[in-house]
Write a protein that holds these residues in place. Structure first.
Motif, PDB file in Angstrom:
ATOM      1  N   ASN A  97       0.793  -1.224   0.000  1.00  0.00           N
ATOM      2  CA  ASN A  97       0.000   0.000   0.000  1.00  0.00           C
ATOM      3  C   ASN A  97       0.830   1.280   0.000  1.00  0.00           C
ATOM      4  N   LYS A 105      -3.101  -7.698  -7.119  1.00  0.00           N
ATOM      5  CA  LYS A 105      -3.830  -6.654  -6.406  1.00  0.00           C
ATOM      6  C   LYS A 105      -3.118  -5.332  -6.624  1.00  0.00           C
ATOM      7  N   ARG A 136      -3.792  -0.886  -5.565  1.00  0.00           N
ATOM      8  CA  ARG A 136      -4.662   0.091  -4.904  1.00  0.00           C
ATOM      9  C   ARG A 136      -5.649   0.714  -5.881  1.00  0.00           C
ATOM     10  N   TRP A 144      -7.146  -0.720  -8.386  1.00  0.00           N
ATOM     11  CA  TRP A 144      -8.093  -1.700  -8.933  1.00  0.00           C
ATOM     12  C   TRP A 144      -9.349  -1.719  -8.073  1.00  0.00           C
ATOM     13  N   GLY A 184     -12.854  -3.017  -6.232  1.00  0.00           N
ATOM     14  CA  GLY A 184     -13.109  -4.230  -5.474  1.00  0.00           C
ATOM     15  C   GLY A 184     -13.639  -5.388  -6.295  1.00  0.00           C
ATOM     16  N   ASP A 185     -14.664  -5.145  -7.113  1.00  0.00           N
ATOM     17  CA  ASP A 185     -15.260  -6.245  -7.867  1.00  0.00           C
ATOM     18  C   ASP A 185     -15.756  -5.743  -9.215  1.00  0.00           C
ATOM     19  N   TRP A 205      -7.992  -7.389 -17.146  1.00  0.00           N
ATOM     20  CA  TRP A 205      -7.040  -8.275 -16.496  1.00  0.00           C
ATOM     21  C   TRP A 205      -6.962  -9.596 -17.240  1.00  0.00           C
TER      22      TRP A 205
END
Length: 178
Positions: free
Chosen positions: A25, A115, A117, A119, A121-122, A149
């Motif tokens: 992060n 992952k 920051r 991107w 959540g869903d 992706w």
């Protein structure tokens, strides 16, 4: 009883645990980039426009051909031990001409294996497959932001040579398909 070794061990574990949680992060810089590459096997790059992205050299950051050249704020995160990638960009004046798979039905993909920051959540409900490159991407469009992706799944019709997918020649695409 000498407690010094226990205190040192506990402090070391605490520092390592904090670093493991904080590192992904932290803002990109040479230290976090080196640690991400070495321990998490991931690298990231940011380009002001798609035209600024490399077209040769470090192939991990070469953008798929279906991304418009006037796209801006392009972010790419790659797995250094495979073909998994996350890409986010903002559309310019050139619209995204719609994700498509020309040869056959795409394989089902599980989900992003990286992952970042930036991107969301869903994106599962909005994703559609894109198969015009050697790898199949899942693409979601939210307003002007595009999220794509891949986990490295070859596109339908891609040929595997030396363990890497390549595009099939145009003659291999059935007539009447783009």
């Amino acid at each position: 009883m000498n407690r010094r070794p226990l205190v040192i061990a506990a402090a070391t574990v605490g520092v390592l645990a904090t670093a493991a949680l904080a590192l992904p992060n932290l803002p990109p810089n040479p230290v976090t980039d080196t640690l991400n590459d070495r321990f998490f096997k991931e690298k990231g790059r940011h380009f002001a426009t798609a035209a600024d992205a490399p077209t040769r050299g470090d192939l991990a950051f070469v953008l798929p051909s279906w991304i418009p050249k006037d796209a801006t704020d392009v972010r790419v995160r790659v797995r250094t031990t495979g073909d998994a990638r996350l890409i986010r960009f903002t559309l310019g004046k050139t619209p995204l001409d719609g994700p498509q798979c020309a040869v056959s039905a795409p394989a089902k993909a599980g989900g992003p294996h990286l992952k970042a920051r930036w991107w969301p959540g869903d994106t599962r409900a909005e994703e559609r497959p894109e198969c015009r490159g050697p790898h199949q991407y899942q693409v979601a469009v939210r307003g002007k932001k595009v999220y794509a992706w891949t986990d490295g799944t070859p596109s339908p019709g891609a040929r595997i040579q030396d363990g890497k997918p390549t595009l099939a020649p145009a003659s291999a695409v059935p007539a009447g398909r783009p």
